[in-house]
Design a protein around this motif. Structure first.
Motif, PDB file in Angstrom:
ATOM      1  N   PRO A  28      53.601  31.840  49.169  1.00  0.00           N
ATOM      2  CA  PRO A  28      52.194  32.292  49.122  1.00  0.00           C
ATOM      3  C   PRO A  28      52.028  33.504  48.367  1.00  0.00           C
ATOM      4  O   PRO A  28      50.887  33.407  47.859  1.00  0.00           O
ATOM      5  CB  PRO A  28      52.534  33.109  50.856  1.00  0.00           C
ATOM      6  N   ALA A  29      52.979  34.133  47.941  1.00  0.00           N
ATOM      7  CA  ALA A  29      52.842  35.059  46.995  1.00  0.00           C
ATOM      8  C   ALA A  29      52.561  34.607  45.729  1.00  0.00           C
ATOM      9  O   ALA A  29      51.745  34.911  44.752  1.00  0.00           O
ATOM     10  CB  ALA A  29      54.280  36.220  46.785  1.00  0.00           C
ATOM     11  N   LEU A  30      53.184  33.416  45.232  1.00  0.00           N
ATOM     12  CA  LEU A  30      53.063  32.695  43.905  1.00  0.00           C
ATOM     13  C   LEU A  30      51.646  32.159  43.995  1.00  0.00           C
ATOM     14  O   LEU A  30      51.007  32.362  42.948  1.00  0.00           O
ATOM     15  CB  LEU A  30      54.168  31.804  43.716  1.00  0.00           C
ATOM     16  N   VAL A  31      51.310  31.543  45.087  1.00  0.00           N
ATOM     17  CA  VAL A  31      49.992  30.970  44.938  1.00  0.00           C
ATOM     18  C   VAL A  31      48.972  32.112  44.848  1.00  0.00           C
ATOM     19  O   VAL A  31      47.885  31.813  44.152  1.00  0.00           O
ATOM     20  CB  VAL A  31      49.841  29.946  46.220  1.00  0.00           C
ATOM     21  N   ASP A  32      49.074  32.953  45.561  1.00  0.00           N
ATOM     22  CA  ASP A  32      48.106  34.136  45.509  1.00  0.00           C
ATOM     23  C   ASP A  32      47.995  34.616  44.142  1.00  0.00           C
ATOM     24  O   ASP A  32      46.842  34.949  43.526  1.00  0.00           O
ATOM     25  CB  ASP A  32      48.318  35.267  46.326  1.00  0.00           C
ATOM     26  N   SER A  33      49.166  34.867  43.557  1.00  0.00           N
ATOM     27  CA  SER A  33      49.145  35.489  41.933  1.00  0.00           C
ATOM     28  C   SER A  33      48.494  34.191  41.097  1.00  0.00           C
ATOM     29  O   SER A  33      47.817  34.701  40.197  1.00  0.00           O
ATOM     30  CB  SER A  33      50.707  35.533  41.615  1.00  0.00           C
ATOM     31  N   PHE A  34      48.611  33.101  41.151  1.00  0.00           N
ATOM     32  CA  PHE A  34      48.182  32.221  40.295  1.00  0.00           C
ATOM     33  C   PHE A  34      46.633  31.985  40.385  1.00  0.00           C
ATOM     34  O   PHE A  34      45.842  32.177  39.703  1.00  0.00           O
ATOM     35  CB  PHE A  34      48.640  30.664  40.509  1.00  0.00           C
ATOM     36  N   LEU A  35      46.171  32.123  41.798  1.00  0.00           N
ATOM     37  CA  LEU A  35      44.691  32.061  42.273  1.00  0.00           C
ATOM     38  C   LEU A  35      44.169  33.155  41.602  1.00  0.00           C
ATOM     39  O   LEU A  35      42.948  33.208  41.358  1.00  0.00           O
ATOM     40  CB  LEU A  35      44.614  31.974  43.665  1.00  0.00           C
ATOM     41  N   GLU A  36      44.797  34.358  41.620  1.00  0.00           N
ATOM     42  CA  GLU A  36      44.169  35.664  41.152  1.00  0.00           C
ATOM     43  C   GLU A  36      44.049  35.580  39.587  1.00  0.00           C
ATOM     44  O   GLU A  36      43.003  35.907  39.137  1.00  0.00           O
ATOM     45  CB  GLU A  36      45.127  36.827  41.412  1.00  0.00           C
ATOM     46  N   LYS A  37      44.794  34.832  38.942  1.00  0.00           N
ATOM     47  CA  LYS A  37      44.682  34.552  37.402  1.00  0.00           C
ATOM     48  C   LYS A  37      43.637  33.864  37.284  1.00  0.00           C
ATOM     49  O   LYS A  37      42.751  33.908  36.073  1.00  0.00           O
ATOM     50  CB  LYS A  37      46.006  34.188  36.881  1.00  0.00           C
ATOM     51  N   VAL A  38      43.265  32.761  38.068  1.00  0.00           N
ATOM     52  CA  VAL A  38      42.260  31.770  37.718  1.00  0.00           C
ATOM     53  C   VAL A  38      40.810  32.564  38.092  1.00  0.00           C
ATOM     54  O   VAL A  38      39.980  32.433  37.290  1.00  0.00           O
ATOM     55  CB  VAL A  38      42.410  30.608  38.827  1.00  0.00           C
ATOM     56  N   GLU A  39      40.879  33.218  39.008  1.00  0.00           N
ATOM     57  CA  GLU A  39      39.791  34.110  39.554  1.00  0.00           C
ATOM     58  C   GLU A  39      39.269  34.851  38.336  1.00  0.00           C
ATOM     59  O   GLU A  39      38.147  35.101  38.038  1.00  0.00           O
ATOM     60  CB  GLU A  39      39.884  34.879  40.726  1.00  0.00           C
ATOM     61  N   GLN A  40      40.374  35.710  37.705  1.00  0.00           N
ATOM     62  CA  GLN A  40      39.868  36.561  36.526  1.00  0.00           C
ATOM     63  C   GLN A  40      39.553  35.925  35.430  1.00  0.00           C
ATOM     64  O   GLN A  40      38.722  36.429  34.748  1.00  0.00           O
ATOM     65  CB  GLN A  40      41.126  37.381  36.128  1.00  0.00           C
ATOM     66  N   ARG A  41      39.895  34.599  35.176  1.00  0.00           N
ATOM     67  CA  ARG A  41      39.503  33.809  34.110  1.00  0.00           C
ATOM     68  C   ARG A  41      37.792  33.370  34.513  1.00  0.00           C
ATOM     69  O   ARG A  41      37.106  32.881  33.614  1.00  0.00           O
ATOM     70  CB  ARG A  41      40.315  32.722  33.813  1.00  0.00           C
ATOM     71  N   LEU A  42      37.559  33.077  35.796  1.00  0.00           N
ATOM     72  CA  LEU A  42      36.515  32.291  36.151  1.00  0.00           C
ATOM     73  C   LEU A  42      35.321  33.258  36.372  1.00  0.00           C
ATOM     74  O   LEU A  42      34.057  33.240  36.063  1.00  0.00           O
ATOM     75  CB  LEU A  42      36.566  31.530  37.312  1.00  0.00           C
ATOM     76  N   ASP A  43      35.833  34.594  36.813  1.00  0.00           N
ATOM     77  CA  ASP A  43      34.395  35.575  36.954  1.00  0.00           C
ATOM     78  C   ASP A  43      33.576  35.884  35.666  1.00  0.00           C
ATOM     79  O   ASP A  43      32.414  35.802  35.929  1.00  0.00           O
ATOM     80  CB  ASP A  43      35.128  36.983  37.597  1.00  0.00           C
ATOM     81  N   PRO A  44      34.030  36.071  34.559  1.00  0.00           N
ATOM     82  CA  PRO A  44      33.303  36.404  33.542  1.00  0.00           C
ATOM     83  C   PRO A  44      32.266  35.126  33.008  1.00  0.00           C
ATOM     84  O   PRO A  44      31.169  35.309  32.907  1.00  0.00           O
ATOM     85  CB  PRO A  44      33.956  36.737  32.334  1.00  0.00           C
ATOM     86  N   ALA A  45      33.077  33.868  33.236  1.00  0.00           N
ATOM     87  CA  ALA A  45      32.011  32.788  33.048  1.00  0.00           C
ATOM     88  C   ALA A  45      30.895  32.613  34.073  1.00  0.00           C
ATOM     89  O   ALA A  45      29.615  32.452  33.798  1.00  0.00           O
ATOM     90  CB  ALA A  45      32.897  31.517  32.819  1.00  0.00           C
TER      91      ALA A  45
END
Length: 138
Positions: A28-45
């Motif tokens: 769960p912690a690894l998945v949350d970390s990965f999703l957070e990185k994806v979100e950081q890249r999607l938010d500006p776009a």
């Protein structure tokens, strides 16, 4: 965009490798970390796209047009379709009303169907305005 895809693929590979090494309890912690990185890249776009669409809609409105997100008033086909659907649905509704309350139930059912169609038909007809071409509204 290719560079971003490659970066995300590397992040995903690293996350999967870490999951294999650390075990299921850290998943769960690894998945949350990965999703957070994806979100950081999607938010500006996403922010850029939303700002661009809002600016385009403001330009359309400023020029006297209708924003693309708003649907125009209903035309003849939509009104005809609504009438046909209400008549098709009237058959089972009439049967239910007649079985449960007799003739008075049938009367109330058809009164309701008539009321819904009357309210729907009371909306102004949009097609005379649309086809004039001068852009004025009545």
């Amino acid at each position: 965009m290719e560079a971003r895809d490659a970066d995300l693929r590397k992040e995903l590979d690293a996350t999967l490798h870490a999951r294999r090494e650390l075990g299921e309890e850290y998943e769960p912690a690894l998945v949350d970390s990965f999703l957070e990185k994806v979100e950081q890249r999607l938010d500006p776009a996403i922010d850029r796209r939303v700002r661009r669409q809002l600016a385009e809609q403001q330009m359309v409105v400023a020029r006297g047009g209708r924003p693309s997100g708003q649907s125009p008033d209903m035309g003849f086909a939509e009104r005809f379709g609504f009438g046909m659907i209400s008549l098709v649905l009237a058959i089972p509704l009439s049967a239910i009303g007649a079985v449960n309350a007799g003739l008075s139930g049938l009367f109330v059912t058809w009164l309701g169907i008539f009321g819904v169609n009357a309210v729907h038909a009371a909306r102004p007809w949009p097609w005379p305005r649309r086809h004039r071409g001068d852009g004025d509204t009545d």
